[in-house]
Design a protein around this motif. Sequence first.
Motif, PDB file in Angstrom:
ATOM      1  N   VAL A 115      65.817  20.474  65.234  1.00 57.72           N
ATOM      2  CA  VAL A 115      65.898  19.860  63.917  1.00 57.72           C
ATOM      3  C   VAL A 115      65.049  18.596  63.858  1.00 57.72           C
ATOM      4  CG1 VAL A 115      67.425  18.681  62.285  1.00 57.72           C
ATOM      5  CG2 VAL A 115      68.151  20.812  63.366  1.00 57.72           C
ATOM      6  N   PHE A 116      65.164  17.753  64.888  1.00 57.22           N
ATOM      7  CA  PHE A 116      64.448  16.475  64.862  1.00 57.22           C
ATOM      8  C   PHE A 116      63.081  16.552  65.537  1.00 57.22           C
ATOM      9  CE2 PHE A 116      68.941  15.295  64.490  1.00 57.22           C
ATOM     10  CZ  PHE A 116      68.869  14.662  63.255  1.00 57.22           C
ATOM     11  N   ASN A 117      62.711  17.788  65.907  1.00 56.30           N
ATOM     12  CA  ASN A 117      61.373  17.988  66.439  1.00 56.30           C
ATOM     13  C   ASN A 117      61.053  17.202  67.696  1.00 56.30           C
ATOM     14  OD1 ASN A 117      59.411  19.799  65.822  1.00 56.30           O
ATOM     15  ND2 ASN A 117      59.222  19.001  63.719  1.00 56.30           N
ATOM     16  N   ILE A 118      62.038  17.045  68.556  1.00 50.64           N
ATOM     17  CA  ILE A 118      61.798  16.325  69.808  1.00 50.64           C
ATOM     18  C   ILE A 118      61.395  17.351  70.853  1.00 50.64           C
ATOM     19  CG2 ILE A 118      62.784  14.690  71.455  1.00 50.64           C
ATOM     20  CD1 ILE A 118      65.116  14.424  69.335  1.00 50.64           C
ATOM     21  N   THR A 119      60.443  17.016  71.637  1.00 51.87           N
ATOM     22  CA  THR A 119      60.085  17.956  72.707  1.00 51.87           C
ATOM     23  C   THR A 119      60.283  17.341  74.081  1.00 51.87           C
ATOM     24  OG1 THR A 119      57.836  17.334  72.148  1.00 51.87           O
ATOM     25  CG2 THR A 119      58.537  19.564  71.576  1.00 51.87           C
ATOM     26  N   ILE A 157      72.473  20.672  71.869  1.00 46.39           N
ATOM     27  CA  ILE A 157      71.350  19.773  72.136  1.00 46.39           C
ATOM     28  C   ILE A 157      70.035  20.419  71.714  1.00 46.39           C
ATOM     29  CG2 ILE A 157      70.039  18.607  73.969  1.00 46.39           C
ATOM     30  CD1 ILE A 157      72.710  18.174  75.409  1.00 46.39           C
ATOM     31  N   GLN A 158      69.892  21.704  72.070  1.00 40.14           N
ATOM     32  CA  GLN A 158      68.682  22.435  71.672  1.00 40.14           C
ATOM     33  C   GLN A 158      68.496  22.427  70.173  1.00 40.14           C
ATOM     34  OE1 GLN A 158      68.530  26.468  73.037  1.00 40.14           O
ATOM     35  NE2 GLN A 158      68.236  25.853  75.172  1.00 40.14           N
ATOM     36  N   PHE A 159      69.611  22.638  69.470  1.00 45.12           N
ATOM     37  CA  PHE A 159      69.588  22.693  68.026  1.00 45.12           C
ATOM     38  C   PHE A 159      69.080  21.364  67.452  1.00 45.12           C
ATOM     39  CE2 PHE A 159      71.873  21.700  64.057  1.00 45.12           C
ATOM     40  CZ  PHE A 159      71.392  22.709  63.249  1.00 45.12           C
ATOM     41  N   PHE A 160      69.635  20.256  67.981  1.00 41.63           N
ATOM     42  CA  PHE A 160      69.222  18.949  67.474  1.00 41.63           C
ATOM     43  C   PHE A 160      67.758  18.661  67.796  1.00 41.63           C
ATOM     44  CE2 PHE A 160      73.717  18.058  66.917  1.00 41.63           C
ATOM     45  CZ  PHE A 160      73.656  17.458  65.664  1.00 41.63           C
ATOM     46  N   LYS A 161      67.340  19.074  68.986  1.00 43.94           N
ATOM     47  CA  LYS A 161      65.939  18.881  69.355  1.00 43.94           C
ATOM     48  C   LYS A 161      65.039  19.605  68.363  1.00 43.94           C
ATOM     49  CE  LYS A 161      65.945  17.903  74.289  1.00 43.94           C
ATOM     50  NZ  LYS A 161      65.909  18.514  75.618  1.00 43.94           N
TER      51      LYS A 161
END
Lengths: 276, 287
Positions: B283-287, B277-281
């Motif tokens: 990559v997609f720049n979600i905070t 999940i951290q990785f995807f956050k």
Amino acid sequence: MSISVESISFTYPNATQALENVSLEIKGSELVAIMGENGAGKTTLVKHLNGLLKPNKGKVLINGMDTKTVTVAKLAREVGFVFQNPDHQLFASTVDEEISFALKNFGFSESEINRRVETVINFFELEKYRKLSPFILSGGERKRVALASVLAPDPKILIVDEPTIGQDFRQKEKFLKNLLEMVDEGKIVIVVTHDVEFVVPNFQRIIVMSKGKVIADGGIRDVLTDFKVLKRASLLPPKITELSWNISQKITSFPKDLISVEEARKAILNLIKRGF
Amino acid sequence: MSLTPLSAFEFKKKNTIIHNLDPRSKLFFTVILSIIILQYNSLIPIMIIFISLIPLITFAKVVREWIASLKGLTFLIFFIFVIDSLYYSSYTPLADSSSPTTFALAMVIRLLALVTAFSIFFQTVHPDDLGQALVKLKVPYNFAWALSTAYRFVPTLAKEAQTIMDAQMSRGLELQSGNLIKRIKNFIPIIIPLFVSSIRRAWQLAEAMDSRAWGASKKRTFYYEITMSNGDYVLITITIVILLFQIYITYYLGLPEWVYWQLPYWLELQYIIEKIIQFFKLVFNIT
Ligand SMILES: Nc1ncnc2c1ncn2[C@@H]1O[C@H](COP(=O)(O)OP(=O)(O)OP(=O)(O)O)[C@@H](O)[C@H]1O
Ligand SMILES: [Mg+2]
């Protein structure tokens, strides 16, 4: 309409080889009987024709479609299949619902479903039972409900495994008439049966199987008067053939390959007129 | 859909040391083994028991059926594993490990070990012999008969279910695709004929038995008598020794530390999912 079986072999998971290099071609409209001893592989063969079993070797094409590429439910629209034992398919709470099951699966409209149910109910004389549970009917009646439910969607190819078991003469005749009508409409009808007398007067073609192989495939007269083939497949010749063969042993001018009552009547009258 | 997993509980006649043993000694072994397995929640002891069962499978020559049954359990295994490793907390019954994934793995292997033990038993005991063994163990005859008959009908039932599925697919029932709800709904046309024909068969069987005077004589004899041989006494002795040894080690000596070995933290399912999940956050720049 076409069925093309191209040198298929099939072995069950328990290593029983049930089919060995079987090929056949059925085109246009035809009424075909498949006969052979118990365990010859008849059921196994017809299960390949609607995709329930897929060959280990070779292929099966139904109207050009390879059975390996489509699901059974898809093929079911083209190929109707009536199983040996009706108890393996009846489940609904009324006969009406039972017959509409396949129609619903194929997405027919409400009014079309009602129309078709009406038609087969009348044909198979099931009016009295419409609102009853199929489970309380007699064996022969259950078989008729099963038949009606497969015939309702009007498949272009029909396969019936042992239809005449437990049916009285009247129902057999009706059923035969129905099959002949279907063939007239341009359909392929394949009947697996042990009932030689049922096959004789009406079928055009007969395929005889023995030990997983097709050992004869041809016109009724050629096959049913070939005693060697009959013996290999544990089949009895039609009574008329036996009689004509018997007479021909004594009176050589008498034809020995008669199959129908009509033919025998002519031959016997001829004999009487001519004197012997 | 296929019913091959059921074949892991179906008797097949073979000539092996295990097939030739008496059902009573095999039953004793299987029951004691289950009791032993159920005492542990940590991975290593369960692993040891599971691995020591594998030679028995090869002796009984049922490797193929065993693998098929494990394949049939894939969904259940996956389910147990995920649920146990994600929803594990100190409230989980039996939990004695601080590593959820280790616990989940232990539960999965425990299931496999139990299935293996019972599948060896049922594949190597003839239904008639099972009935007779139960009678000799003083189980009332009616009850023993019902039990061995139920077991004898497992293969028949599996075959029948397959035929019914074939018949309904031939009427356009889609079993080979569709979502979960649809698949569950599709079971009705399968279950009902299976049920009805089983009941019909039960009645027929009862009528056939009545017409052959079942239960007319109180004292029953058997045409083939099962007998205990030396091999059976050896098996029973070994079973008792294993049980005593297990009790002694576990409850008197105490298990050594390494038995409680756990997976390293970076193999925890929760940890891995968090990282993903951290990785995807990232990559997609979600905070
Ligand atoms: N599900 C199955 N698993 C294993 N072997 C099977 C299975 N079904 C059939 N067989 C075997 O395959 C062979 C052919 O069987 P099949 O049912 O096709 O015969 P059949 O010609 O229809 O016979 P019958 O006239 O008795 O209906 C037989 O030897 C049978 O024992
Ligand atoms: Mg058959």
